[in-house]
Design an enzyme around this catalytic site. Sequence first.
Site, PDB file in Angstrom:
ATOM      1  N   HIS A 202      19.729 -12.107 -99.998  1.00 39.98           N
ATOM      2  CA  HIS A 202      20.669 -11.307 -99.206  1.00 39.98           C
ATOM      3  C   HIS A 202      20.490 -11.449 -97.696  1.00 39.98           C
ATOM      4  O   HIS A 202      21.309 -10.968 -96.931  1.00 39.98           O
ATOM      5  CB  HIS A 202      20.563  -9.822 -99.573  1.00 39.98           C
ATOM      6  CG  HIS A 202      19.343  -9.162 -98.986  1.00 39.98           C
ATOM      7  ND1 HIS A 202      18.108  -9.290 -99.519  1.00 39.98           N
ATOM      8  CD2 HIS A 202      19.196  -8.388 -97.882  1.00 39.98           C
ATOM      9  CE1 HIS A 202      17.228  -8.619 -98.796  1.00 39.98           C
ATOM     10  NE2 HIS A 202      17.854  -8.071 -97.787  1.00 39.98           N
TER      11      HIS A 202
HETATM   12  C1  UD1 Z   1      19.969  -4.638 -94.923  1.00 38.02           C
HETATM   13  C2  UD1 Z   1      18.850  -4.739 -93.893  1.00 38.02           C
HETATM   14  C3  UD1 Z   1      17.684  -5.491 -94.499  1.00 38.02           C
HETATM   15  C4  UD1 Z   1      17.250  -4.871 -95.812  1.00 38.02           C
HETATM   16  C5  UD1 Z   1      18.441  -4.739 -96.729  1.00 38.02           C
HETATM   17  C6  UD1 Z   1      18.063  -4.027 -97.989  1.00 38.02           C
HETATM   18  C7  UD1 Z   1      19.613  -4.854 -91.562  1.00 38.02           C
HETATM   19  C8  UD1 Z   1      19.857  -5.743 -90.408  1.00 38.02           C
HETATM   20  N1  UD1 Z   1      19.287  -5.479 -92.719  1.00 38.02           N
HETATM   21  O1  UD1 Z   1      20.379  -5.961 -95.234  1.00 38.02           O
HETATM   22  O2  UD1 Z   1      16.596  -5.448 -93.598  1.00 38.02           O
HETATM   23  O3  UD1 Z   1      16.280  -5.688 -96.408  1.00 38.02           O
HETATM   24  O4  UD1 Z   1      19.479  -4.008 -96.088  1.00 38.02           O
HETATM   25  O5  UD1 Z   1      19.015  -4.199 -98.984  1.00 38.02           O
HETATM   26  O6  UD1 Z   1      19.693  -3.653 -91.445  1.00 38.02           O
HETATM   27  N2  UD1 Z   1      27.740  -4.984 -97.670  1.00 38.02           N
HETATM   28  C9  UD1 Z   1      28.618  -4.548 -98.640  1.00 38.02           C
HETATM   29  N3  UD1 Z   1      28.356  -3.331 -99.229  1.00 38.02           N
HETATM   30  C10 UD1 Z   1      27.304  -2.550 -98.880  1.00 38.02           C
HETATM   31  C11 UD1 Z   1      26.441  -2.994 -97.870  1.00 38.02           C
HETATM   32  C12 UD1 Z   1      26.666  -4.226 -97.276  1.00 38.02           C
HETATM   33  O7  UD1 Z   1      29.569  -5.216 -98.976  1.00 38.02           O
HETATM   34  O8  UD1 Z   1      27.136  -1.463 -99.461  1.00 38.02           O
HETATM   35  C13 UD1 Z   1      27.999  -6.310 -97.031  1.00 38.02           C
HETATM   36  C14 UD1 Z   1      28.885  -6.183 -95.821  1.00 38.02           C
HETATM   37  O9  UD1 Z   1      29.622  -7.353 -95.679  1.00 38.02           O
HETATM   38  C15 UD1 Z   1      27.863  -6.101 -94.688  1.00 38.02           C
HETATM   39  C16 UD1 Z   1      26.827  -7.089 -95.184  1.00 38.02           C
HETATM   40  O10 UD1 Z   1      26.776  -6.861 -96.602  1.00 38.02           O
HETATM   41  O11 UD1 Z   1      28.398  -6.461 -93.436  1.00 38.02           O
HETATM   42  C17 UD1 Z   1      25.468  -6.903 -94.601  1.00 38.02           C
HETATM   43  O12 UD1 Z   1      25.018  -5.587 -94.801  1.00 38.02           O
HETATM   44  P1  UD1 Z   1      23.798  -5.034 -93.941  1.00 38.02           P
HETATM   45  O13 UD1 Z   1      23.511  -3.652 -94.337  1.00 38.02           O
HETATM   46  O14 UD1 Z   1      24.011  -5.330 -92.491  1.00 38.02           O
HETATM   47  O15 UD1 Z   1      22.615  -6.008 -94.338  1.00 38.02           O
HETATM   48  P2  UD1 Z   1      21.864  -6.220 -95.719  1.00 38.02           P
HETATM   49  O16 UD1 Z   1      21.928  -7.676 -96.041  1.00 38.02           O
HETATM   50  O17 UD1 Z   1      22.269  -5.264 -96.771  1.00 38.02           O
END
Ligand code: UD1
Length: 359
Positions: A202
């Site tokens: 991820h």
């Molecule tokens: C985030 C954390 C990471 C952690 C991980 C745990 C940051 C920068 N990263 O990564 O350190 O290890 O969570 O899981 O904070 N998205 C969805 N649905 C959701 C959440 C995210 O579709 O419920 C998609 C969206 O396109 C979003 C992308 O995933 O923009 C990234 O989500 P984000 O929370 O920024 O990063 P993670 O990869 O989940």
Amino acid sequence: MLIVRIVGARPQFMQVPLLKNALIEKGIQHHILHTGQHYDPALNEVLHSELGLDDIRDNLNVGSGSHGQTTGKMIAGIEEFLLKKKPDAVLLDGDTNSTLAGAIAASKLQIPVIHVEAGVRDWDSSRPEEINRKLTDHISRLNFAPIPRALTNLQNEGLGARSELTGDLLLDCFLHYKALADFSILKKLNLSSGDYHIATVHREENTIDEPNGRFYEIMRALTKLDKPVIFPVHPRTKPLFKEFVENTQDTHNIHAIEPVSYLEMLGLLQHCDCVLTDSGGLSREAAWSGKRCVMLFLNVWHDLLESESAQMADGDADSILESYYRARPADDKAIIQLFGNGQAAVLTARKIYENFNDR
Ligand code: UD1
């Protein structure tokens, strides 16, 4: 004393109950604010119901966007919330954008910040997590380090006087919830013990949409493994995986499934052969389970690598396969001891009490 705890992403939810209980035992009130960083039911509600977190009522619902947009929205929302609640301290875990937003909002209001899982470094400032954890450590009034190396990092950055070694809160959770692991998923997926691997991907740097980028290399390696690979797909990884399947002939041994709940993952972990992951949490859980582990370009938690409890792969399929064949079962007892033996919640609550009980 009142603490506001800010959470937003999956691993932060898991870490809530045990520390919350330890704080309440010390007479410290605990109020949770969810930023809404993770909002998909598969990453969110599933965990909340099995962890007993259905009482999280305050949610900023920031959702998706660029780092700047989402972190900015979080800061504004957290500030408004803190002005209303007037807590004595703000408690943050780990290295997500929710962590950093909480640290910035609280410090601007002169509210002391407490950081759990402080001092972890991968020395790569291009990764958002490294920026988040470093800035949060430097803003915090109290830093709680999960392992001795993290405490040393904090001391080397001049933060020794406000830093303490407590052990890893995620290990407390692992030891506590392992007994409640959900094994029904093995039956559902028709898996037998030792006959499958687990993979998760991820990280931003592993999910860039390029046909010859790291995601494709990881997938190419997974297709060549000798056992089926259970692959719970993070929402951000879904479109990439779909594209990979469309462009590739042979993906038969990759079993893509929806993200699993925490208790299901603990069930899967106990019976898998090897874990291939870019998650810092899952790689620690693999080591605590005595499993083989390949860290997908995640140059952090160096103690796992140095003790050969995990192997690190470079960014191509051949290197992943080499690491996979090199990987040996972790010495779980030694690693559990290194990460504090599951005493982090009690120690953290005690140290917070000692630091704030005159308020
Ligand atoms: C985030 C954390 C990471 C952690 C991980 C745990 C940051 C920068 N990263 O990564 O350190 O290890 O969570 O899981 O904070 N998205 C969805 N649905 C959701 C959440 C995210 O579709 O419920 C998609 C969206 O396109 C979003 C992308 O995933 O923009 C990234 O989500 P984000 O929370 O920024 O990063 P993670 O990869 O989940």
